[in-house]
Design an enzyme around this catalytic site. Structure first.
Site, short mmCIF file in Angstrom:
data_model
loop_
_atom_site.label_atom_id
_atom_site.label_comp_id
_atom_site.label_asym_id
_atom_site.label_seq_id
_atom_site.Cartn_x
_atom_site.Cartn_y
_atom_site.Cartn_z
N LYS A 72 -0.04 15.05 -11.32
CA LYS A 72 0.93 14.60 -12.31
C LYS A 72 1.94 15.70 -12.62
CE LYS A 72 -0.66 10.46 -12.67
NZ LYS A 72 0.12 9.31 -12.15
N ASP A 122 0.88 -1.17 0.00
CA ASP A 122 0.00 0.00 0.00
C ASP A 122 0.91 1.22 0.00
OD1 ASP A 122 -1.67 2.14 0.52
OD2 ASP A 122 -2.62 1.25 2.28
N THR A 124 -8.60 1.07 -19.48
CA THR A 124 -8.49 0.32 -18.23
C THR A 124 -9.70 0.66 -17.37
OG1 THR A 124 -7.32 2.06 -17.00
CG2 THR A 124 -5.97 0.55 -18.31
N ASN A 131 3.89 2.79 -10.67
CA ASN A 131 2.70 2.78 -11.53
C ASN A 131 1.41 3.06 -10.76
OD1 ASN A 131 0.93 1.76 -13.88
ND2 ASN A 131 0.43 0.33 -12.24
N TYR A 164 -6.33 15.50 -10.03
CA TYR A 164 -5.51 14.53 -10.75
C TYR A 164 -4.43 15.20 -11.59
CZ TYR A 164 -4.14 10.83 -13.96
OH TYR A 164 -3.41 9.94 -14.71
#
Length: 241
Positions: A168, A64, A199, A91, A164
């Site tokens: 990044k 985790d 995905t 990842n 989000y």
């Protein structure tokens, strides 16, 4: 204790599905021993079994990325099992809740920002710093951070997701900082954008396959010693910051 086989070892976080599993498959096909890092015990076990069935040397570690204790324990397992780490693929990532304006900058839910940063940025730092002593034992250590063109201040790609996308952007900056700090070592650090891959992350909406998304990551994970450092790349080459 060093494993009997002397293959290189790669840890892929979030490797139980999607792009992470495709990266594990690709590196495994090149002869790497794959360490499947994942929180879910059942999915992790299933991923390892799928890799083993495909002829890949693999084992799993409970991981985790938001937990210091979990990451430290995972490093201890890798140390005891493989003795070193040659490749770290950061990842694991989350998109964060976006319903009801949670990621609209004008109504931004700061709890969502904290949750996204905890995995996408703090998790990368936590894992990288904990695993660094194992990477330093490798003759050619490589670190690849999974980023996105949504984090590019130049491109400003994708939908408005004000938790989000900035996560990044920060990850890209952290990648550059690691590369600068490790410039006089053999540890090569880069960021990769896999593109818009179908995905469960996006409801399987993307036009690219996980294998296509994994290709640039695998390339950066196997760079020669004179390869680029501190860059941001996709299939086409460097991505503007």
């Amino acid at each position: 204790m060093e494993r009997v086989n002397a293959s290189k070892t790669a840890l892929v976080t979030g490797a139980n599905k999607g792009i992470g599993f495709a990266i594990a498959q690709g590196l495994g096909a090149l002869g790497f021993t794959i360490v499947v890092g994942a929180r879910d015990d059942i999915r992790r076990k299933e991923a390892v079994e799928r890799l083993l069935a495909a002829g890949v040397d693999a084992y799993g570690v409970a991981l985790d990325v938001t937990s210091d204790e979990s990451v430290t324990a995972a490093a201890a397992v890798i140390d005891q099992t493989s003795g070193r780490l040659d490749v770290l693929i950061n990842n694991a990532g989350v998109a964060g809740r976006f319903e009801d304006g949670a990621q609209d900058p004008t109504t931004l839910d700061l709890d969502v920002v904290r949750t996204v940063l905890d995995t996408n940025v703090f998790g990368v730092v936590r894992v990288t710093n904990t695993m660094l002593y194992l990477l330093r034992r490798s003759a050619a250590p490589r670190i690849v951070n999974l980023s996105s063109t949504m984090g590019s201040l130049t491109l400003q790609a994708g939908p408005i997701l004000a938790a989000y996308a900035p996560s990044k952007t920060m990850l890209n900056s952290i990648t550059a900082q690691y590369a600068r700090r490790l410039a006089d070592t053999n540890v090569i650090v880069n960021a990769a954008c896999p593109g818009y891959v179908a995905t469960d992350f996006n409801g399987f909406d993307g036009p690219r396959t996980p294998a296509e998304g994994a290709a640039v990551v695998i390339r950066l994970a196997t760079l020669p010693d004179d390869g680029p450092r501190g860059g941001f790349f996709d299939d086409s080459g460097p991505v503007p910051w």
